[in-house]
Write a protein that holds these residues in place. Structure first.
Motif, PDB file in Angstrom:
ATOM      1  N   GLY A  93       0.796  -1.221   0.000  1.00  0.00           N
ATOM      2  CA  GLY A  93       0.000   0.000   0.000  1.00  0.00           C
ATOM      3  C   GLY A  93       0.824   1.264   0.000  1.00  0.00           C
ATOM      4  N   ILE A  94       2.152   1.113   0.011  1.00  0.00           N
ATOM      5  CA  ILE A  94       3.059   2.263   0.116  1.00  0.00           C
ATOM      6  C   ILE A  94       3.838   2.498  -1.163  1.00  0.00           C
ATOM      7  CG2 ILE A  94       5.063   3.169   1.370  1.00  0.00           C
ATOM      8  CD1 ILE A  94       4.064   1.485   3.780  1.00  0.00           C
ATOM      9  N   ASP A  95       4.402   1.437  -1.746  1.00  0.00           N
ATOM     10  CA  ASP A  95       5.277   1.550  -2.909  1.00  0.00           C
ATOM     11  C   ASP A  95       4.548   1.063  -4.161  1.00  0.00           C
ATOM     12  OD1 ASP A  95       7.334   1.604  -4.752  1.00  0.00           O
ATOM     13  OD2 ASP A  95       8.755   0.506  -3.495  1.00  0.00           O
ATOM     14  N   GLU A  96       3.631   1.886  -4.669  1.00  0.00           N
ATOM     15  CA  GLU A  96       2.795   1.501  -5.819  1.00  0.00           C
ATOM     16  C   GLU A  96       3.605   1.250  -7.093  1.00  0.00           C
ATOM     17  OE1 GLU A  96      -0.441   0.782  -6.046  1.00  0.00           O
ATOM     18  OE2 GLU A  96      -0.657   1.025  -3.881  1.00  0.00           O
ATOM     19  N   ASN A  97       4.687   1.999  -7.300  1.00  0.00           N
ATOM     20  CA  ASN A  97       5.494   1.815  -8.515  1.00  0.00           C
ATOM     21  C   ASN A  97       6.142   0.441  -8.547  1.00  0.00           C
ATOM     22  OD1 ASN A  97       4.908   4.342  -9.586  1.00  0.00           O
ATOM     23  ND2 ASN A  97       6.638   5.315  -8.553  1.00  0.00           N
ATOM     24  N   THR A  98       6.769   0.056  -7.442  1.00  0.00           N
ATOM     25  CA  THR A  98       7.404  -1.264  -7.380  1.00  0.00           C
ATOM     26  C   THR A  98       6.357  -2.358  -7.453  1.00  0.00           C
ATOM     27  OG1 THR A  98       9.238  -0.383  -6.081  1.00  0.00           O
ATOM     28  CG2 THR A  98       8.922  -2.767  -6.024  1.00  0.00           C
ATOM     29  N   LEU A  99       5.231  -2.169  -6.765  1.00  0.00           N
ATOM     30  CA  LEU A  99       4.151  -3.150  -6.793  1.00  0.00           C
ATOM     31  C   LEU A  99       3.678  -3.382  -8.229  1.00  0.00           C
ATOM     32  CD1 LEU A  99       2.224  -4.901  -5.038  1.00  0.00           C
ATOM     33  CD2 LEU A  99       0.654  -2.959  -5.109  1.00  0.00           C
TER      34      LEU A  99
END
Length: 93
Positions: free
Chosen positions: A70-76
């Protein structure tokens, strides 16, 4: 007995750490399948049936206690796309 044994994995900056590693795990008790992807410093886990995702930064969190999904949307998003491509290439999608 269904317990998770954390691995003390330290991602390095070598070329091998950039090569994705795909895992496919089935829980015998729940009969649920999880897909897992290790790529660089990150570990991405998804339950394809529920869509639940988890993302961990292994050097900062080797015991996988802090979910970054829920924090690192780009990596996700990057990990999700890589996993989908790998599953498609393996005929598992």
């Amino acid at each position: 007995d269904g317990r998770c044994l954390p691995l003390n994995i330290k991602a390095s900056k070598t070329e091998s750490s950039k090569r994705p590693i795909l895992s496919y795990v089935r829980n015998i008790k729940t009969r649920q399948t999880l897909h897992s992807l290790h790529l660089g410093e990150h570990h991405y886990i998804v339950n394809p049936k529920t869509g639940e995702e988890k993302l961990f930064n292994l050097p900062d969190d080797p015991l996988e206690a802090k979910d970054l999904s829920g924090i690192d949307e780009n990596t996700l998003s990057q990990m999700r796309k890589t996993l989908e491509t790998m599953l498609g290439n393996a005929g598992l999608k």
